[in-house]
Scaffold this motif. Structure first.
Motif, mmCIF file in Angstrom:
data_model
loop_
_atom_site.group_PDB
_atom_site.id
_atom_site.type_symbol
_atom_site.label_atom_id
_atom_site.label_comp_id
_atom_site.label_asym_id
_atom_site.label_seq_id
_atom_site.Cartn_x
_atom_site.Cartn_y
_atom_site.Cartn_z
ATOM 1 N N GLY A 189 0.772 -1.237 0.000
ATOM 2 C CA GLY A 189 0.000 0.000 0.000
ATOM 3 C C GLY A 189 0.798 1.279 0.000
ATOM 4 N N ILE A 190 2.136 1.200 -0.018
ATOM 5 C CA ILE A 190 2.899 2.444 -0.031
ATOM 6 C C ILE A 190 2.877 3.044 -1.431
ATOM 7 N N GLY A 191 3.175 4.327 -1.508
ATOM 8 C CA GLY A 191 3.340 5.011 -2.780
ATOM 9 C C GLY A 191 4.671 5.729 -2.812
ATOM 10 N N VAL A 192 5.338 5.703 -3.960
ATOM 11 C CA VAL A 192 6.677 6.287 -4.108
ATOM 12 C C VAL A 192 6.624 7.417 -5.118
ATOM 13 N N ALA A 193 7.217 8.546 -4.769
ATOM 14 C CA ALA A 193 7.269 9.686 -5.679
ATOM 15 C C ALA A 193 8.298 9.458 -6.774
ATOM 16 N N TRP A 301 6.657 4.996 5.956
ATOM 17 C CA TRP A 301 5.249 5.227 5.651
ATOM 18 C C TRP A 301 4.514 5.867 6.821
ATOM 19 N N LEU A 302 4.854 5.483 8.037
ATOM 20 C CA LEU A 302 4.230 6.116 9.199
ATOM 21 C C LEU A 302 4.547 7.612 9.225
ATOM 22 N N LEU A 303 5.792 7.961 8.919
ATOM 23 C CA LEU A 303 6.178 9.371 8.870
ATOM 24 C C LEU A 303 5.472 10.098 7.733
ATOM 25 N N ALA A 304 5.253 9.396 6.603
ATOM 26 C CA ALA A 304 4.569 10.014 5.475
ATOM 27 C C ALA A 304 3.097 10.277 5.791
ATOM 28 N N ARG A 305 2.524 9.436 6.644
ATOM 29 C CA ARG A 305 1.116 9.609 6.997
ATOM 30 C C ARG A 305 0.914 10.795 7.931
ATOM 31 N N GLN A 306 1.818 10.950 8.892
ATOM 32 C CA GLN A 306 1.640 12.008 9.886
ATOM 33 C C GLN A 306 2.984 12.309 10.538
ATOM 34 N N LEU A 307 3.410 13.563 10.544
ATOM 35 C CA LEU A 307 4.630 13.913 11.256
ATOM 36 C C LEU A 307 4.341 13.992 12.753
ATOM 37 N N ALA A 411 -11.834 0.243 10.535
ATOM 38 C CA ALA A 411 -10.620 1.011 10.812
ATOM 39 C C ALA A 411 -10.366 2.035 9.711
ATOM 40 N N VAL A 412 -10.618 1.642 8.469
ATOM 41 C CA VAL A 412 -10.438 2.571 7.343
ATOM 42 C C VAL A 412 -11.394 3.752 7.475
ATOM 43 N N GLY A 442 -4.324 2.351 1.955
ATOM 44 C CA GLY A 442 -3.039 2.989 2.237
ATOM 45 C C GLY A 442 -2.643 2.951 3.695
ATOM 46 N N LEU A 443 -3.238 2.055 4.489
ATOM 47 C CA LEU A 443 -2.844 1.951 5.892
ATOM 48 C C LEU A 443 -1.588 1.108 6.072
ATOM 49 N N VAL A 444 -1.155 0.411 5.046
ATOM 50 C CA VAL A 444 0.106 -0.340 5.006
ATOM 51 C C VAL A 444 0.302 -1.161 6.278
#
Length: 716
Positions: A189-193, A301-307, A411-412, A442-444
Motif C-alpha cells: 500500500g505504499i506510494g513512491v514519488a 510510511w508512518l512518517l509520510a502519513r503524519q509527522l 478502521a479505514v 493505504g494503511l500499510v
C-alpha cells in the motif's frame, strides 16, 4: 544560477527528474537487450513531456521512431542522455553528449569500478568529463531513474511497468535490487514519488538525490539505502537540508560487519566506513537508522502519513487478549508510553463493550466483533477522540474472513475522519480480505508487532529530535577527502610533548616535570609534593604500563628512587630499542573521583569525531561510549556525558559525591576547540581523565597525541 548551484556542492536536478527531451543511446529493437527494454519502458509505460530521440548508427528506425547515427546529429541538445552501449564505448559517447550540450547522462552500463582498477580509471575520466563540461553523470552500473509521480521510467527494468503506485516517499539508493524491494512494497500500500538508484556514483551520488528530494514538493519523507559514502561533507549537507525542510530521512546502512563491508565494496566500489561512527553520524543528524527492509518501509510510511510531535502516547487495540498483551510487552520493552484515557473516554467504552471486555489501555474488544458490526467503528472512534492519544496500534492476530474484513473496513472509515494514525499489524500469514482492505486504503499493515513498535519508536524519536535540533550546527568537513588514498605519515608525540601542546590550549594537567636521571627525579618529587607518579618518557612507548614504565602512589624520596630504578630496568628489558628521554614526575590526583576517557580521531569520511566513556581498561571492556562530530557545544557536551550507561557513577551513585560535571564538560569543549584549530592533529587519547567532586575539576592524567608528520613544528 540557482541557490542550489551557488552552494558549490549540489546542482539543480529538476531536469534530470523531469526532462523535456530524452536521447536513448544504444536503442535496440531486441526486447531482451538493455537498450530494447529501456525503449519499451519509455515508449509504452511512460508519459513523456517531449521528444524521445533514438541513437543507433545501424538502424533507420525502431518501433516507429527515427534513429540518428550519433548524439551530435540530434536537432537539439537533450536534457537527458540515457547510455546503454557496451562499457568500452561509454567514454566516447559521454564525450559526444557533453559536446552536444546534454545536461545529464544516465549510464546504465556495468563493467566499471566494481570490476577493478581499469574500471575505476574510467570512472575518474567520467568525473573529469562532468567537471569540464558541466554535464552531470548518473551511474554507471545502475538500473536507471524512475519518477513514479510523473510516470517516467528511464530504466531497463521489466518491473517498472508493475511498480507505478505514486505517493509521497522519495527513494534514494545505491544498489538496484534492494531499491526495487522497497518499490515492491507497493503491494502493501505504499506510494513512491521517485526512485533514484545511483550505482557506482562516478559523479552524482545518493547525497545529490536526497538534496533534490528535500526540495521536491511531492516528497514528504526520504528513504535511503546506503552502501558507502563518496563525500561525508555532501551527505551531511544533504540530510541537514532535508531537516531544514522538515522532511525525515530514514536510512538502511548496509556493510556493517566484515562480511557486509566486503560485499558492499565488491558491489559498488564504495567506502563503507566504520559502523559505530556511521551510526553516530546518522543519529546526530537526525537520520533514522533502521536494520532491515520491513522496518524501513514501516517507518517511512508512518512518517509520510503524519509527522509526530515527539510527545505521542499510544493505545493498543485489538480483538485478542493475548495479542494486545504481547503488543504491550513490546511497547514497554521499547520504552514507549501508553496513553491514559480521560474519564469520558472510559465511560464511553464502558457503554459500548460488555463487562468482561478490557477497557483500559490496552483495549481488548473480545468476541463481540462477531455479533456487532458497528463495534469497531464506535469503540475505535472513542479511542481516537481522546485528546491524550497520539497513535493506535491495532493488532489483527488472525484472519476470520468476513469478520476481519469488516473490522478492517471499520478502521479505514475511522482513519478517514481523524489525524491520529491507526497502525494495523497483520499478524497472520493468511492474507485475507481484511488485509487487502487495509492495503487498498493505504494503511500499510505491518507484518509483525516488533517491526511496528520499532517504527513507532523511530517516529516519536524523530519528532523529539526535530524540535530540539540546533539548525546552526555545521560539522567540520573533511577539508581534503582521502577516501581511497594513502594516509599521510604521522608521528606520536611523547607524553611530555602532548601535555605541553594541550596545556597551552587550556587542557588541565597535574603539576609535573621531567628528570634525566634518578636523583634529579627525587629532587623534582620533593618540589612537587607527595604523592607522585613516575613514568618513562619515550616517543616509542605509548602504553607505558605494558612495559613496566609507570609507578603510582610514591609517597617519599626513597620510594621514588626505587621506583625509577625499577622502571628503567623494566623498559630496558621489555623495550630495548626504545629511546629513553627521561622520567616524568607528576603529582597524583586526589583520592576519590571517577576516571573517564576522552578521545578524538579524524574519520576519513566525516572528519573529527570525539568519543567519551568510562576510563582505564573499562573503555575497551564495556565499550560504553558516546560520540559526536565536531564542533561540540555546551549542550552536546552535556548530552554526551549523560547518555553513557556509566553516568550514574559521575552523578553520585549510591550516596557518593557528585562529580564536577561542569569541569568535565568544559574539558570536552576545550578539546573540541583545540582539534578544530589544529588540523594536523590526527588522534588524541586522554585516558584516564580524573573527575573529582564538584569544584575539584577534571584533569587529564595521561595524554597521547598523534600528528601528521608534515613539519618539525607540530607541537609549537
Amino acid at each position: 544560477m540557482s541557490s542550489v548551484e551557488k552552494s558549490g556542492l549540489f546542482s539543480d536536478l529538476h531536469l534530470l527528474f523531469n526532462p523535456r527531451s530524452i536521447a536513448l543511446v544504444g536503442a535496440s529493437s531486441r526486447n531482451d537487450s538493455v537498450g530494447g527494454r529501456t525503449l519499451e519502458n519509455l515508449q509504452e509505460f511512460s508519459n513523456l513531456k517531449g521528444p524521445l530521440y533514438l541513437i543507433n548508427p545501424t538502424k533507420s528506425e525502431i518501433r516507429g521512431l527515427p534513429c540518428y547515427p550519433s548524439v551530435g546529429a540530434l536537432p537539439e541538445p537533450p536534457d537527458v542522455s540515457i547510455i546503454t552501449v557496451p562499457a568500452k564505448s561509454v567514454i566516447a559517447v559521454l564525450e559526444e553528449c557533453a559536446e552536444k550540450g546534454s545536461k545529464f547522462a544516465i549510464v546504465l552500463t556495468s563493467g566499471f569500478g566494481e570490476m577493478g582498477e581499469a574500471g575505476r580509471r574510467d570512472e575518474d575520466t567520467m568525473r573529469e568529463i562532468a567537471q569540464r563540461s558541466g554535464m552531470r553523470i548518473y551511474g554507471p552500473n545502475c538500473p536507471g531513474l524512475n519518477n513514479i509521480n510523473a510516470k517516467l521510467g528511464m530504466s531497463f527494468s521489466p518491473a517498472f511497468r508493475m511498480d507505478l503506485a505514486p505517493g509521497p516517499i522519495g527513494l534514494a539508493t545505491q544498489g538496484g535490487g534492494l531499491g526495487r524491494t522497497i518499490m515492491q512494497s507497493m503491494e502493501r500500500g505504499i506510494g513512491v514519488a521517485a526512485w533514484a538508484s545511483s550505482g557506482n556514483q562516478a559523479d552524482l551520488d545518493v547525497s545529490d538525490f536526497i538534496h533534490y528530494m528535500a526540495d521536491a514538493p511531492d516528497v514528504k519523507v526520504i528513504a535511503t539505502i546506503i552502501e558507502g559514502f563518496k563525500s561525508g561533507e555532501k551527505f551531511v549537507a544533504a540530510v541537514q537540508h532535508a531537516a531544514d525542510k522538515g522532511k525525515p530521512v530514514v536510512a538502511l546502512k548496509v556493510g556493517k560487519s566484515e562480511y557486509g563491508i566486503r560485499a558492499a565494496q565488491s558491489h559498488t566500489a564504495s567506502i563503507t566506513g566504520t559502523a559505530q561512527i556511521n551510526s553516530m553520524v546518522l543519529r546526530q543528524l537526525g537520520v533514522i537508522e533502521v536494520d532491515d527492509m520491513d522496518e524501513l518501509v514501516d517507518t517511512a510510511w508512518l512518517l509520510a502519513r503524519q509527522l509526530p510531535t515527539g510527545k505521542e502516547s499510544l493505545v493498543i487495540y485489538g480483538p485478542s487478549g493475548g495479542a494486545v498483551t504481547l503488543a504491550a510487552d513490546k511497547v514497554g520493552s521499547a520504552g514507549l508510553k501508553l496513553a491514559e484515557f480521560e474519564t469520558h473516554t472510559t465511560e464511553r467504552l464502558k457503554s459500548l463493550l460488555p463487562d468482561y471486555a478490557a477497557i483500559a489501555n490496552p483495549v481488548d474488544v473480545g468476541t463481540e466483533i462477531f455479533t456487532n458490526s458497528r463495534l469497531v467503528d464506535d469503540t475505535l472512534q472513542a479511542v481516537v477522540d481522546d485528546p491524550g492519544v497520539g497513535l493506535v496500534l491495532y493488532a489483527f492476530p488472525l484472519d476470520y474472513g468476513k469478520v476481519m474484513r469488516d473490522n478492517a473496513e471499520s478502521a479505514v472509515r475511522v482513519q478517514a475522519g481523524t489525524s491520529v494514525p491507526i497502525l494495523p499489524v497483520w499478524m497472520s500469514d493468511r492474507l485475507g480480505d481484511g488485509y487487502h482492505a487495509l492495503v487498498k486504503a493505504g494503511l500499510v499493515p505491518s507484518r509483525s508487532l516488533s517491526n511496528a513498535v520499532r517504527a513507532v519508536g523511530h517516529w516519536i524519536e524523530w519528532g523529539r529530535w526535530i524540535k530540539q535540533r540546533d539548525p546552526d550546527f555545521k560539522p567540520q568537513p573533511v577539508a581534503h577527502s582521502r577516501i581511497g588514498q594513502e594516509e599521510p605519515p604521522t608521528r606520536t608525540l611523547s607524553e611530555v610533548e602532548a601535555k605541553q601542546m594541550l596545556g597551552r590550549a587550556g587542557i588541565p594537567f597535574m603539576a609535573r616535570g621531567v628528570a634525566v636521571e634518578i636523583e634529579q627525579a627525587v629532587l623534582l618529587a620533593d618540589e612537587l609534593g607527595y604523592p607522585v607518579v613516575a613514568k618513562i618518557v619515550s616517543p616509542q612507548i605509548a602504553h607505558k604500563s605494558e612495559v613496566g614504565g609507570v609507578a603510582i602512589g610514591l609517597s617519599n624520596a626513597n620510594e621514588v628512587r626505587v621506583a625509577c630504578e625499577a622502571i628503567l630496568k623494566s623498559v630496558a628489558g621489555k623495550a630495548p630499542s626504545a629511546s629513553v628521554e627521561g622520567l616524568l614526575i607528576e603529582r597524583m590526583a586526589g583520592a576519590g573521583g571517577v576516571e573517564v576517557f576522552v578521545g578524538v580521531q579524524r574519520d576519513a569520511v566525516f572528519g573529527p569525531i570525539l568519543s567519551f566513556g568510562l576510563g582505564g581498561i573499562y573503555v575497551e571492556v564495556f565499550k560504553d561510549i558516546s560520540r559526536r562530530m565536531l564542533p561540540l557545544t555546551r549542550a552536546t557536551c552535556e548530552s554526551m556525558v549523560r547518555e553513557v550507561q556509566c553516568f550514574p557513577l559521575l552523578d553520585g551513585a549510591r550516596g557518593k559525591s557528585k562529580c564536577d560535571l561542569r569541569a568535565l564538560e568544559e574539558l570536552l569543549l576545550s578539546i573540541s576547540q583545540f582539534v578544530l584549530a589544529n588540523p594536523q592533529v590526527r588522534e588524541i587519547d586522554l585516558n584516564p581523565v580524573w573527575v573529582g567532586a564538584a569544584g575539584q575539576g577534571a584533569i587529564a592524567l595521561d595524554a597521547v597525541v598523534i600528528v601528521e608528520a608534515l613539519s618539525k613544528n607540530e607541537s609549537e
